[in-house]
Design an enzyme around this catalytic site. Structure first.
Site, PDB file in Angstrom:
ATOM      1  CE  LYS A 107       2.559  -1.613  -3.668  1.00 25.95           C
ATOM      2  NZ  LYS A 107       3.125  -0.441  -3.047  1.00 25.95           N
TER       3      LYS A 107
ATOM      4  CB  CYS B 254      -3.714   4.967  -4.090  1.00 25.03           C
ATOM      5  SG  CYS B 254      -4.162   4.335  -2.472  1.00 25.03           S
TER       6      CYS B 254
ATOM      7  CG  LEU C 136      -0.089   2.998   4.562  1.00 22.68           C
ATOM      8  CD1 LEU C 136      -0.519   1.925   3.598  1.00 22.68           C
ATOM      9  CD2 LEU C 136      -0.418   2.584   5.987  1.00 22.68           C
ATOM     10  NE  ARG C 137       6.474   2.972  -0.155  1.00 20.05           N
ATOM     11  CZ  ARG C 137       7.792   2.913  -0.190  1.00 20.05           C
ATOM     12  NH1 ARG C 137       8.432   3.012  -1.325  1.00 20.05           N
ATOM     13  NH2 ARG C 137       8.481   2.737   0.926  1.00 20.05           N
TER      14      ARG C 137
ATOM     15  CG  PHE D 224       7.497   6.009  -7.911  1.00 17.34           C
ATOM     16  CD1 PHE D 224       6.206   5.588  -8.174  1.00 17.34           C
ATOM     17  CD2 PHE D 224       8.004   5.855  -6.634  1.00 17.34           C
ATOM     18  CE1 PHE D 224       5.425   5.040  -7.170  1.00 17.34           C
ATOM     19  CE2 PHE D 224       7.231   5.305  -5.625  1.00 17.34           C
ATOM     20  CZ  PHE D 224       5.942   4.910  -5.889  1.00 17.34           C
TER      21      PHE D 224
END
Ligand code: NAD
Length: 447
Positions: free
Chosen positions: A324, A263, A153-154, A252
């Site tokens: 982010k 991460c 997951l982000r 990306f």
């Protein structure tokens, strides 16, 4: 199923709440009593869109509860998930497994029957084997089985990523554990999610390989962006042009100030260490680490250049501080290097972030903070957009321009088109977008 989740951070809390929403009965455990007490009162310790509502819905339905009592939580559980942190070890950058091992010792001491322990934390290849030995030494009768189920997951889209995963990777060496994992994820698989069973070591490595590849992709497009500036190209168009190739993909490929977060930096460092330990060096990944570190400093130099090669005494507004958008996470955020360099060079920095300002105050050097973007740019000589929060996309550019003293706009995320900023009266500085076509650099071969 009765599920206990050990570690109630980004991964543990999101996984626990999502599994409860899928119909499982979940208890989330943490050693941080303050965090558990807040969660019991409905206060969510992290910013993650949709999480508050998800937690409260499942809490009210009686499927989700919180505790510091690990022993009681695991005693009744059919599956125990470990989602504690695995930060970089200070001495050598490898993954620090202190929290994972401590959780395993506590679980092994508490269970009295065969138990399946699922490692969701990102751990180096071979960790499952080590944990099995630790547990067997403490409680040989219990028969504890370890499964690797890395999480992809982000932050910022964590609930969607958990509920609609590209794939679920399960590394398992035991048929009974495989069947239980299939049961755990049955609601997602029946909705179309793909589950891939591998060996435990393969699953552990898959997580690191995924993060390393994504980090590499970011560094790749950042270097292409630099080349674009030299040769007269536009990196947004290059990224689109290559990304539409289904073998490459569009994600990306946004040039910017380099990757950060909790991460990528630590995981690729740990993967490099694993490569060294096994005598199988990962040179591309080693280079990615170097390129990314240089990237953050290069962006600070870009700002200096845009300000006439000196920011001494100048006021710089920095919009976006978190690593982010849609998260309050400041871990390894590029803004840290950028703001520090500006301050070191004598700039007066005023920062603004929609949700991460309290976290930013803990890691940035002392700077001024503003309540909104317009206050941030008041009297500024330059504005730097570091994190592409959606609210910046709809900025009133005329108002920004009028509030400023200078007119430099350094858009490190290429949120705005050059023509739009120039029409609003700014001097534009994007990433990988050449101002004019340059001639080739001819290097004569030495005789
Ligand atoms: P985090 O720091 O947000 O949360 C970890 C939690 O574990 C903390 O609340 C801590 O108090 C708790 N904890 C530590 N030791 C404990 C123990 N013995 N018993 C109970 N609780 C304990 O960490 P995170 O960001 O959720 O990451 C967890 C793991 O998942 C890491 O290995 C990380 O690499 C991996 N991961 C993170 C993400 C992400 O986006 N954050 C995504 C995928 C994978």
């Amino acid at each position: 199923m009765q599920v206990a989740v050990i570690g109630t951070g980004y991964v543990g809390l999101v996984s626990g709440a999502c599994l409860a929403d899928l119909g499982h009965t979940v208890v989330c455990v943490d050693v941080d009593a303050g965090k558990i007490e807040a969660l019991e009162r409905g206060i969510i310790p992290i910013y993650e869109p949709g999480l508050e509502e998800l937690v409260s819905r499942n809490d009210e339905a009686g499927r989700l509860r919180f505790t510091t009592d690990l022993s009681a939580a695991v005693a009744d559980a059919e599956l125990v998930l470990i989602a504690v942190g695995t930060p970089a070890r200070r001495s050598d950058g490898h993954a620090d497994l202190t929290y994972v091992r401590s959780a395993v010792r506590a679980i092994a001491s508490a269970v009295a029957r065969p138990t399946i322990v699922v490692v969701k934390s990102t751990v180096p290849v071979g960790t499952g084997d080590d944990l099995e030995q630790i547990a067997a030494a403490i409680n040989p009768q219990a028969g504890i089985t370890f499964v690797s189920n890395p999480e992809f997951l982000r932050e910022g889209s964590a609930i969607k990523d958990f509920m609609f995963p590209d794939r679920i990777i399960v590394g398992v060496e035991d048929e009974a554990a495989r069947a239980r994992m299939a049961e755990l994820y049955a609601p997602l698989v029946s909705g179309g999610a793909r589950i891939i069973f591998t060996s435990r070591r393969t699953a552990e490595l898959t997580k690191y390989a995924a993060n390393a590849f994504l980090a590499l992709k970011i560094s790749f497009i950042n270097e292409i962006a630099d080349l674009c500036e030299h040769v007269g190209g536009n990196v947004k168009d290059v990224a689109h042009g290559i990304g539409l190739d289904s073998r490459i993909g569009l994600q990306f490929l946004n040039a910017g100030p380099g990757f950060g977060g909790s991460c990528f930096p630590k995981d690729i460092q740990a993967l490099v260490k694993t490569g060294h330990d096994y005598g199988s060096p990962l040179r591309l990944i080693e280079t990615t680490i170097t390129v990314n570190e240089q990237r953050k400093r290069a962006m600070a130099r870009k700002i200096l250049r845009a300000c006439g090669n000196s920011v001494w005494g100048k006021r710089i507004a920095v919009l976006g501080l978190t690593f982010k958008p849609d998260t309050d996470d400041m871990r390894e955020a590029p803004s840290i290097t950028i703001v520090q360099t500006l301050v070191d060079n004598g700039a007066v920095v005023r920062g603004y972030d929609p949700v991460g300002m309290e976290q930013a105050k803990e890691v940035l050097p002392p700077i001024e903070y503003a309540g909104d973007p317009y206050e941030a740019v008041e009297g500024a000589d330059a504005v730097v957009l570091v994190t592409e929060w959606n609210e910046f996309r709809t900025l009133d550019l005329d108002r920004i321009r009028q509030a400023m003293r200078g007119r430099a706009f350094i858009d490190l995320r290429n949120v705005f088109d050059q023509s739009v900023l120039e029409a609003a009266g700014f001097s534009y500085h994007g990433v990988g977008i050449a101002k004019r076509r340059a001639g080739p650099v001819i290097v004569e071969a030495a005789a």
